[in-house]
Design a protein around this motif. Structure first.
Motif, PDB file in Angstrom:
ATOM      1  N   CYS A   1      11.151  66.379  49.304  1.00  0.00           N
ATOM      2  CA  CYS A   1      11.278  66.347  47.840  1.00  0.00           C
ATOM      3  C   CYS A   1      10.262  65.396  47.217  1.00  0.00           C
ATOM      4  CB  CYS A   1      12.694  65.967  47.412  1.00  0.00           C
ATOM      5  SG  CYS A   1      13.100  66.599  45.753  1.00  0.00           S
ATOM      6  N   LEU A   2       9.063  65.368  47.790  1.00  0.00           N
ATOM      7  CA  LEU A   2       7.963  64.585  47.249  1.00  0.00           C
ATOM      8  C   LEU A   2       6.857  65.534  46.792  1.00  0.00           C
ATOM      9  CD1 LEU A   2       7.849  61.820  50.014  1.00  0.00           C
ATOM     10  CD2 LEU A   2       8.982  61.706  47.783  1.00  0.00           C
ATOM     11  N   VAL A   3       5.853  64.978  46.133  1.00  0.00           N
ATOM     12  CA  VAL A   3       4.741  65.778  45.634  1.00  0.00           C
ATOM     13  C   VAL A   3       3.457  65.284  46.289  1.00  0.00           C
ATOM     14  CG1 VAL A   3       3.381  66.406  43.597  1.00  0.00           C
ATOM     15  CG2 VAL A   3       5.877  66.245  43.432  1.00  0.00           C
ATOM     16  N   GLY A   4       2.857  66.122  47.098  1.00  0.00           N
ATOM     17  CA  GLY A   4       1.590  65.764  47.759  1.00  0.00           C
ATOM     18  C   GLY A   4       0.412  66.215  46.927  1.00  0.00           C
ATOM     19  N   GLY A   5       0.312  65.687  45.717  1.00  0.00           N
ATOM     20  CA  GLY A   5      -0.688  66.168  44.774  1.00  0.00           C
ATOM     21  C   GLY A   5      -2.115  65.893  45.195  1.00  0.00           C
ATOM     22  N   ILE A   6      -2.369  64.746  45.814  1.00  0.00           N
ATOM     23  CA  ILE A   6      -3.732  64.415  46.215  1.00  0.00           C
ATOM     24  C   ILE A   6      -4.196  65.366  47.313  1.00  0.00           C
ATOM     25  CG2 ILE A   6      -5.165  62.628  47.292  1.00  0.00           C
ATOM     26  CD1 ILE A   6      -3.388  60.568  45.834  1.00  0.00           C
ATOM     27  N   THR A   7      -3.337  65.603  48.290  1.00  0.00           N
ATOM     28  CA  THR A   7      -3.675  66.546  49.355  1.00  0.00           C
ATOM     29  C   THR A   7      -3.893  67.937  48.792  1.00  0.00           C
ATOM     30  OG1 THR A   7      -2.300  65.241  50.852  1.00  0.00           O
ATOM     31  CG2 THR A   7      -2.974  67.417  51.612  1.00  0.00           C
ATOM     32  N   ALA A   8      -3.012  68.369  47.883  1.00  0.00           N
ATOM     33  CA  ALA A   8      -3.137  69.707  47.298  1.00  0.00           C
ATOM     34  C   ALA A   8      -4.443  69.861  46.529  1.00  0.00           C
ATOM     35  CB  ALA A   8      -1.947  69.984  46.378  1.00  0.00           C
ATOM     36  N   ALA A   9      -4.828  68.831  45.771  1.00  0.00           N
ATOM     37  CA  ALA A   9      -6.074  68.908  45.000  1.00  0.00           C
ATOM     38  C   ALA A   9      -7.285  69.000  45.925  1.00  0.00           C
ATOM     39  CB  ALA A   9      -6.194  67.685  44.093  1.00  0.00           C
ATOM     40  N   LEU A  10      -7.308  68.188  46.970  1.00  0.00           N
ATOM     41  CA  LEU A  10      -8.436  68.214  47.901  1.00  0.00           C
ATOM     42  C   LEU A  10      -8.481  69.517  48.692  1.00  0.00           C
ATOM     43  CD1 LEU A  10      -8.140  64.532  49.123  1.00  0.00           C
ATOM     44  CD2 LEU A  10     -10.165  65.512  48.031  1.00  0.00           C
ATOM     45  N   LEU A  11      -7.318  70.024  49.079  1.00  0.00           N
ATOM     46  CA  LEU A  11      -7.274  71.282  49.821  1.00  0.00           C
ATOM     47  C   LEU A  11      -7.733  72.443  48.947  1.00  0.00           C
ATOM     48  CD1 LEU A  11      -6.580  72.694  52.456  1.00  0.00           C
ATOM     49  CD2 LEU A  11      -4.181  72.746  51.740  1.00  0.00           C
TER      50      LEU A  11
END
Length: 279
Positions: free
Chosen positions: A157-167
């Motif tokens: 239930c967290l948001v991996g926004g940095i990973t998602a943006a880089l991916l």
């Protein structure tokens, strides 16, 4: 550092608290030294990586840098001790600490992207969450056949926004959505098929040698042209991605303070099944 990095082309090894730095002629290697913590990103390791990159930025003899990790895991993401420490704070203090952690991490990724020399990630074993983001912040990735790549923040239930943006930047929004929404991992072969790797995965014994080969090939152009090309890719073409990193850090921090995130973190720390997976 135990010793100051001197401007010399000869072999030198320096140790920080969680990072070893070795220079050998035009190549340098940064090795994450936290095998007992699976390469987890503590605030100290993040600071060590900043320091190592700053030293290598200034060394005129170094033309390319390899990022590797000791132990069987490349990087397991956020350090569990950070989760425990922040969760133990009074509720009104948690948001500020989450913002501080994710701000520092997003700045590290941006430092990687703006670093003027080629960066090659040598990934052996799992690269998980923020650890996957570290690899994606490098210009190229080589991986051993036991490597895996995952962005599983949603499962806690967290948001991996940095990973998602880089991916999204490296491989497109389709792959980013599939990995970020399901939390499913990619094998090294699947990562290669998705275009994330320089070449098909190799045996772990050949990982550093292969990374050195790519690092050497990336030094054949002039330093000025290489720096300008990196700037074009990561700062011009990737201009919106750099903006997204700061926003993603804020979103990730805010998500960490929700009640469901608290349940997910507690389940993660206790190696239990999150409550929403029992329904």
């Amino acid at each position: 550092m135990d010793a100051l990095l001197q401007d010399s082309p000869h072999l030198r090894v320096f140790n920080m608290q969680h990072l070893a730095l070795q220079t050998d002629g035009p190549l340098a290697t940064l090795t994450i030294e936290r095998p007992e913590k699976h390469g987890a990103l503590s605030p100290r390791l993040i600071a060590d990586l900043h320091e190592g990159l700053d030293e290598l930025h200034q060394n005129q003899h170094v033309r390319a840098v390899i990022l590797a990790s000791s132990g069987s895991t490349f990087c397991s993401g956020v350090d569990l001790s950070v989760l425990q420490e922040i969760r133990s704070l009074p509720e009104q203090d948690q948001l500020q600490q989450w913002f501080e952690y994710w701000r520092r991490f997003s700045e590290l990724c941006e430092t990687f992207l703006r670093f003027p020399k080629p960066l090659i990630a040598a990934v052996g074993g799992p690269a998980i969450g923020a650890g996957f983001a570290v690899a994606l912040s490098c210009d190229m990735i080589v991986a051993s056949d036991d490597a895996t790549f995952s962005a599983g923040a949603v499962r806690h239930c967290l948001v991996g926004g940095i990973t998602a943006a880089l991916l999204s930047f490296r491989a497109g929004t389709s792959l980013s959505a599939r990995m970020s929404l399901t939390g499913n991992a990619l094998t090294a072969n699947a990562a290669n098929d998705a275009g994330l790797l320089c070449q098909p995965p190799i045996d772990s014994n050949q990982l550093i040698q292969t990374a050195q080969k790519w690092a050497t090939e990336s030094t054949q152009g002039s330093p000025q042209a290489i720096q300008a090309t990196k700037r074009l890719i990561n700062e011009s073409i990737g201009e919106t991605m750099l903006t997204q990193l700061a926003a993603a850090a804020a979103d990730s921090a805010t998500a960490c303070t929700t009640e469901s995130a608290g349940e997910g973190i507690e389940a993660f720390l206790n190696k239990a099944t999150p409550p929403w997976q029992n329904t």
